[in-house]
Motif scaffolding. Structure first.
Motif, PDB file in Angstrom:
ATOM      1  N   HIS A  16     -38.229  87.942 -22.111  1.00 34.30           N
ATOM      2  CA  HIS A  16     -37.932  88.013 -23.539  1.00 34.30           C
ATOM      3  C   HIS A  16     -37.467  89.424 -23.922  1.00 34.30           C
ATOM      4  O   HIS A  16     -36.425  89.602 -24.558  1.00 34.30           O
ATOM      5  CB  HIS A  16     -39.184  87.608 -24.314  1.00 34.30           C
ATOM      6  CG  HIS A  16     -39.033  87.631 -25.795  1.00 34.30           C
ATOM      7  ND1 HIS A  16     -38.517  86.581 -26.506  1.00 34.30           N
ATOM      8  CD2 HIS A  16     -39.359  88.583 -26.706  1.00 34.30           C
ATOM      9  CE1 HIS A  16     -38.519  86.883 -27.785  1.00 34.30           C
ATOM     10  NE2 HIS A  16     -39.026  88.101 -27.937  1.00 34.30           N
ATOM     11  N   LEU A  17     -38.243  90.431 -23.531  1.00 37.62           N
ATOM     12  CA  LEU A  17     -37.903  91.814 -23.871  1.00 37.62           C
ATOM     13  C   LEU A  17     -36.631  92.269 -23.172  1.00 37.62           C
ATOM     14  O   LEU A  17     -35.800  92.965 -23.766  1.00 37.62           O
ATOM     15  CB  LEU A  17     -39.062  92.743 -23.510  1.00 37.62           C
ATOM     16  CG  LEU A  17     -40.334  92.587 -24.332  1.00 37.62           C
ATOM     17  CD1 LEU A  17     -41.432  93.480 -23.779  1.00 37.62           C
ATOM     18  CD2 LEU A  17     -40.086  92.890 -25.791  1.00 37.62           C
ATOM     19  N   LEU A  18     -36.468  91.891 -21.919  1.00 41.08           N
ATOM     20  CA  LEU A  18     -35.278  92.267 -21.167  1.00 41.08           C
ATOM     21  C   LEU A  18     -34.017  91.684 -21.806  1.00 41.08           C
ATOM     22  O   LEU A  18     -32.991  92.365 -21.897  1.00 41.08           O
ATOM     23  CB  LEU A  18     -35.404  91.799 -19.720  1.00 41.08           C
ATOM     24  CG  LEU A  18     -34.268  92.184 -18.788  1.00 41.08           C
ATOM     25  CD1 LEU A  18     -34.228  93.691 -18.599  1.00 41.08           C
ATOM     26  CD2 LEU A  18     -34.441  91.492 -17.450  1.00 41.08           C
ATOM     27  N   ALA A  19     -34.094  90.453 -22.263  1.00 43.84           N
ATOM     28  CA  ALA A  19     -32.930  89.816 -22.895  1.00 43.84           C
ATOM     29  C   ALA A  19     -32.559  90.518 -24.197  1.00 43.84           C
ATOM     30  O   ALA A  19     -31.378  90.748 -24.469  1.00 43.84           O
ATOM     31  CB  ALA A  19     -33.215  88.343 -23.158  1.00 43.84           C
ATOM     32  N   ILE A  20     -33.548  90.879 -24.982  1.00 42.40           N
ATOM     33  CA  ILE A  20     -33.261  91.582 -26.237  1.00 42.40           C
ATOM     34  C   ILE A  20     -32.652  92.946 -25.954  1.00 42.40           C
ATOM     35  O   ILE A  20     -31.680  93.355 -26.598  1.00 42.40           O
ATOM     36  CB  ILE A  20     -34.530  91.699 -27.098  1.00 42.40           C
ATOM     37  CG1 ILE A  20     -34.980  90.322 -27.564  1.00 42.40           C
ATOM     38  CG2 ILE A  20     -34.290  92.610 -28.299  1.00 42.40           C
ATOM     39  CD1 ILE A  20     -36.322  90.308 -28.265  1.00 42.40           C
ATOM     40  N   ARG A  32     -34.336 102.875 -28.699  1.00 44.83           N
ATOM     41  CA  ARG A  32     -35.217 104.048 -28.681  1.00 44.83           C
ATOM     42  C   ARG A  32     -36.247 103.916 -27.561  1.00 44.83           C
ATOM     43  O   ARG A  32     -36.364 104.785 -26.727  1.00 44.83           O
ATOM     44  CB  ARG A  32     -35.921 104.226 -30.024  1.00 44.83           C
ATOM     45  CG  ARG A  32     -35.002 104.496 -31.168  1.00 44.83           C
ATOM     46  CD  ARG A  32     -34.510 105.920 -31.108  1.00 44.83           C
ATOM     47  NE  ARG A  32     -33.719 106.199 -32.303  1.00 44.83           N
ATOM     48  CZ  ARG A  32     -32.591 106.862 -32.282  1.00 44.83           C
ATOM     49  NH1 ARG A  32     -32.126 107.341 -31.165  1.00 44.83           N
ATOM     50  NH2 ARG A  32     -31.916 107.052 -33.386  1.00 44.83           N
ATOM     51  N   THR A  33     -37.032 102.835 -27.576  1.00 47.73           N
ATOM     52  CA  THR A  33     -38.032 102.609 -26.526  1.00 47.73           C
ATOM     53  C   THR A  33     -38.191 101.118 -26.259  1.00 47.73           C
ATOM     54  O   THR A  33     -37.956 100.293 -27.144  1.00 47.73           O
ATOM     55  CB  THR A  33     -39.430 103.162 -26.910  1.00 47.73           C
ATOM     56  OG1 THR A  33     -39.859 102.545 -28.104  1.00 47.73           O
ATOM     57  CG2 THR A  33     -39.427 104.657 -27.054  1.00 47.73           C
ATOM     58  N   ASN A  58     -42.741  95.447 -27.310  1.00 42.18           N
ATOM     59  CA  ASN A  58     -41.789  95.612 -28.397  1.00 42.18           C
ATOM     60  C   ASN A  58     -40.618  96.459 -27.942  1.00 42.18           C
ATOM     61  O   ASN A  58     -40.673  97.129 -26.919  1.00 42.18           O
ATOM     62  CB  ASN A  58     -42.448  96.207 -29.645  1.00 42.18           C
ATOM     63  CG  ASN A  58     -42.844  97.658 -29.471  1.00 42.18           C
ATOM     64  OD1 ASN A  58     -42.621  98.261 -28.439  1.00 42.18           O
ATOM     65  ND2 ASN A  58     -43.445  98.212 -30.489  1.00 42.18           N
ATOM     66  N   ILE A  59     -39.564  96.387 -28.719  1.00 39.39           N
ATOM     67  CA  ILE A  59     -38.380  97.193 -28.494  1.00 39.39           C
ATOM     68  C   ILE A  59     -38.084  97.913 -29.804  1.00 39.39           C
ATOM     69  O   ILE A  59     -37.968  97.275 -30.849  1.00 39.39           O
ATOM     70  CB  ILE A  59     -37.178  96.328 -28.080  1.00 39.39           C
ATOM     71  CG1 ILE A  59     -37.476  95.648 -26.760  1.00 39.39           C
ATOM     72  CG2 ILE A  59     -35.911  97.163 -27.993  1.00 39.39           C
ATOM     73  CD1 ILE A  59     -36.404  94.723 -26.282  1.00 39.39           C
ATOM     74  N   ARG A  60     -37.991  99.216 -29.726  1.00 35.89           N
ATOM     75  CA  ARG A  60     -37.685 100.000 -30.925  1.00 35.89           C
ATOM     76  C   ARG A  60     -36.213 100.364 -30.874  1.00 35.89           C
ATOM     77  O   ARG A  60     -35.756 101.050 -29.957  1.00 35.89           O
ATOM     78  CB  ARG A  60     -38.534 101.267 -30.967  1.00 35.89           C
ATOM     79  CG  ARG A  60     -38.314 102.035 -32.226  1.00 35.89           C
ATOM     80  CD  ARG A  60     -39.485 102.931 -32.547  1.00 35.89           C
ATOM     81  NE  ARG A  60     -39.241 103.544 -33.831  1.00 35.89           N
ATOM     82  CZ  ARG A  60     -39.084 104.845 -33.986  1.00 35.89           C
ATOM     83  NH1 ARG A  60     -39.209 105.665 -32.979  1.00 35.89           N
ATOM     84  NH2 ARG A  60     -38.838 105.322 -35.188  1.00 35.89           N
ATOM     85  N   LEU A  87     -27.646  87.186 -33.343  1.00 38.30           N
ATOM     86  CA  LEU A  87     -27.573  87.050 -31.892  1.00 38.30           C
ATOM     87  C   LEU A  87     -28.695  87.836 -31.213  1.00 38.30           C
ATOM     88  O   LEU A  87     -29.321  87.349 -30.274  1.00 38.30           O
ATOM     89  CB  LEU A  87     -26.211  87.524 -31.383  1.00 38.30           C
ATOM     90  CG  LEU A  87     -25.956  87.385 -29.896  1.00 38.30           C
ATOM     91  CD1 LEU A  87     -26.003  85.919 -29.480  1.00 38.30           C
ATOM     92  CD2 LEU A  87     -24.611  87.985 -29.534  1.00 38.30           C
ATOM     93  N   LEU A  88     -28.970  89.024 -31.707  1.00 40.75           N
ATOM     94  CA  LEU A  88     -30.046  89.843 -31.157  1.00 40.75           C
ATOM     95  C   LEU A  88     -31.401  89.160 -31.338  1.00 40.75           C
ATOM     96  O   LEU A  88     -32.221  89.146 -30.427  1.00 40.75           O
ATOM     97  CB  LEU A  88     -30.043  91.216 -31.833  1.00 40.75           C
ATOM     98  CG  LEU A  88     -30.976  92.266 -31.270  1.00 40.75           C
ATOM     99  CD1 LEU A  88     -30.581  92.615 -29.849  1.00 40.75           C
ATOM    100  CD2 LEU A  88     -30.958  93.499 -32.129  1.00 40.75           C
ATOM    101  N   SER A  89     -31.615  88.559 -32.490  1.00 37.20           N
ATOM    102  CA  SER A  89     -32.873  87.862 -32.757  1.00 37.20           C
ATOM    103  C   SER A  89     -33.054  86.630 -31.873  1.00 37.20           C
ATOM    104  O   SER A  89     -34.170  86.301 -31.485  1.00 37.20           O
ATOM    105  CB  SER A  89     -32.945  87.426 -34.218  1.00 37.20           C
ATOM    106  OG  SER A  89     -32.896  88.548 -35.068  1.00 37.20           O
ATOM    107  N   LEU A  90     -31.970  85.959 -31.568  1.00 37.16           N
ATOM    108  CA  LEU A  90     -32.044  84.734 -30.768  1.00 37.16           C
ATOM    109  C   LEU A  90     -32.017  84.982 -29.259  1.00 37.16           C
ATOM    110  O   LEU A  90     -32.366  84.087 -28.486  1.00 37.16           O
ATOM    111  CB  LEU A  90     -30.888  83.798 -31.135  1.00 37.16           C
ATOM    112  CG  LEU A  90     -30.912  83.220 -32.545  1.00 37.16           C
ATOM    113  CD1 LEU A  90     -29.651  82.400 -32.795  1.00 37.16           C
ATOM    114  CD2 LEU A  90     -32.153  82.379 -32.750  1.00 37.16           C
ATOM    115  N   SER A  91     -31.625  86.171 -28.840  1.00 36.18           N
ATOM    116  CA  SER A  91     -31.444  86.422 -27.402  1.00 36.18           C
ATOM    117  C   SER A  91     -32.740  86.283 -26.609  1.00 36.18           C
ATOM    118  O   SER A  91     -32.735  85.716 -25.514  1.00 36.18           O
ATOM    119  CB  SER A  91     -30.829  87.798 -27.175  1.00 36.18           C
ATOM    120  OG  SER A  91     -31.698  88.817 -27.644  1.00 36.18           O
ATOM    121  N   GLY A  92     -33.858  86.763 -27.124  1.00 35.51           N
ATOM    122  CA  GLY A  92     -35.128  86.660 -26.412  1.00 35.51           C
ATOM    123  C   GLY A  92     -35.596  85.228 -26.233  1.00 35.51           C
ATOM    124  O   GLY A  92     -35.846  84.782 -25.101  1.00 35.51           O
TER     125      GLY A  92
END
Length: 108
Positions: A16-20, A32-33, A58-60, A87-92
């Motif tokens: 999930h995080l990698l996809a976002i 950022r992080t 999380n991703i900042r 698109l960013l919201s749905l990617s994960g």
């Protein structure tokens, strides 16, 4: 059995995080992080942070509010188009659902 469940949960969170993060990078949104886990930070390598409990993350992303006044922010999420944000919201969730394999029941 419990170890397999824990590994599956951590794997889904990681995907999930990698996809976002990958989607943000492709869209030109600055990261950022990226933190895998919650709780106290255990390890930090560049922008990647690992926390004690790997049951979240999380991703900042860069925001206009992060910059000092008067300085431009390249790749801020605030400046992204609406379709890019969607698109960013749905990617994960899409990456998680695409990575799930459907198991067929075994025949006797």
């Amino acid at each position: 059995m419990l170890a397999q469940l824990a590994l599956a949960i951590v794997s889904v969170i990681f995907i999930h995080l990698l996809a976002i993060a990958a989607c943000a990078r492709v869209l030109g949104i600055a990261i950022r992080t990226v933190t895998l886990g919650i709780g106290p930070q255990v390890l930090a390598i560049g922008r990647l942070r690992l926390a004690l409990f790997p049951n979240g993350g999380n991703i900042r992303l860069a925001m206009l509010a992060d910059a000092p006044e008067g300085e431009p922010v390249a790749g801020a999420l605030d400046l992204a188009a609406h379709w890019e944000r969607i698109l960013l919201s749905l990617s994960g969730p899409l990456a998680c659902s695409c990575s799930a394999r459907r198991r067929s029941p075994t025949s006797p």
